[in-house]
Design an enzyme around this catalytic site. Sequence first.
Site, PDB file in Angstrom:
ATOM      1  CB  THR A 174      -0.941   0.005   1.226  1.00 48.12           C
ATOM      2  OG1 THR A 174      -1.841  -1.102   1.121  1.00 48.12           O
ATOM      3  CG2 THR A 174      -1.739   1.297   1.311  1.00 48.12           C
ATOM      4  CG  ASN A 202      -5.274  -5.464  -2.297  1.00 47.19           C
ATOM      5  OD1 ASN A 202      -4.232  -5.043  -1.796  1.00 47.19           O
ATOM      6  ND2 ASN A 202      -6.371  -5.672  -1.595  1.00 47.19           N
ATOM      7  CB  SER A 260      48.071 -14.832  -1.188  1.00 46.29           C
ATOM      8  OG  SER A 260      48.514 -15.022   0.138  1.00 46.29           O
ATOM      9  CB  SER A 261      47.834 -10.439   2.327  1.00 50.14           C
ATOM     10  OG  SER A 261      47.480 -11.428   3.297  1.00 50.14           O
TER      11      SER A 261
END
Length: 481
Positions: A103, A144, A320-321
């Site tokens: 609504t 509706n 990857s670190s």
Amino acid sequence: MSVETRVEKDSLGELRVPAEAYYGVHTARAMANFRVTGSPMSTYPALVAALATVKQAACQANRDLGLLDRRRADAIVAACAELRSGNLLDQFPIDLIQGGAGTSSNMNANEVIANRALELLGFERGDYAELDPLTHVNLGQSTNDVYPTAIKLALVAHIRILSAALGDLADEFQRKAVEFADVIKMGRTQLQDAVPMTLGQEFGTYATMVREDRARLAEGAMLLLECHLGGTAIGTGINGHPDYPELACRYLAELSGEPVVRAADPIEATQDCGAFVQVSGILKRVAVKLSKICNDLRLVSSGPVAGLREINLPAVQAGSSIMPGKVNPVIPELVNQVAFEVIGNDMTVTMAAEAGQLQLNAFEPVIVYSMLKSLTHLSAAVDTLGADCVAGITANRGHLAEGVHNSIGIVTALSPHLGYKTCARVAAQALATGQAIADIVVAEGLLTRDQVDELLSVRRLAGLPPLTAADPHLVAPDRVF
């Protein structure tokens, strides 16, 4: 710094809203009540455009039936046209998950359209005595029948986007199928060597899988194009003109460009969310199959030394670190995660559809929220997979051919000629000694070298027709042994 306001009224009393706002009291109350997702309606312009399209179709029908004067109707149509073109998106601030069966979304559209129409007529925003959001913009309508129709149109618009993305992805897989048409490899079942195939066949299969899902999406979209405008509150058409449903649906089809059809039973259409369940299931199917494909891509590209290393995915970022030089399959991983989300969204849609009671389902807001997330995230993930991963895949041809040569799986092709027991013995011997299947068979005099070459030819093993001298795909001798 104070903000200039205007006073608006509803059945609960008075409320001040920003004077410059096109929305009104109903929207303001909904903004205060619904603060869950942080995703307002404006997040999905197709939803706002769909609401405006429904409102314009309704207005034009009411005008033709003499229920709305042309002066007001023309202003409403012009306001709707602006919303459909993307204007005033910031005036749709209500959270997508909301109580009230949608609504608040309907009221938001009514208010914005009314106030923009008032401006076009030369009046101040909020001057509802001249043109009212409910009396004029919402004439002959109910949330509706308006809201379900609008969310279906919005979903179809996003399905079109996803379908186009899947088409591009299928084309990328098909291009790789052609590129890898002559690359022999071992097929696998249960992660064990099975029988040979070509890498082109593998990628061609992915193209087929994606195209199948496009077809299912097209079928699902048609289920969403059933229109029950004119059903009003529960489908009985109370307070509506008897000729309005057909006229409104006709205008909706014309404005949307979609083959909208009238619902055979508006009461059923008002409460039944089966179409959402089915389309959400199709989205889950798309997600599951894409995730399976991405699992395959991650598996066969594993390595670069200790894995299968059959193909190479494009390196798009450091992986990857702590491990220098490591590159991860981040694009397939991205798609996997989107798939997990879509599968979860499907469960939400399922439970929301099941929770409907009697003549209405109050939970369509979470249904459309879940499905719009699935559609937009899938579309983005599919675009990324095709452009940033599949397009740049390369094959480790020599490694693949070596794998076929050394695999015991090729003995299956000799089984019709040597018998199952003999081939099982030869396979066990090859596995134990490291000898090639072909060498053992020739050494034992079971077949001649020419016979082995013929039976173990690349194209025969892959189930392809023999090459001819005129074949444009003749790129290498049809032997790997």
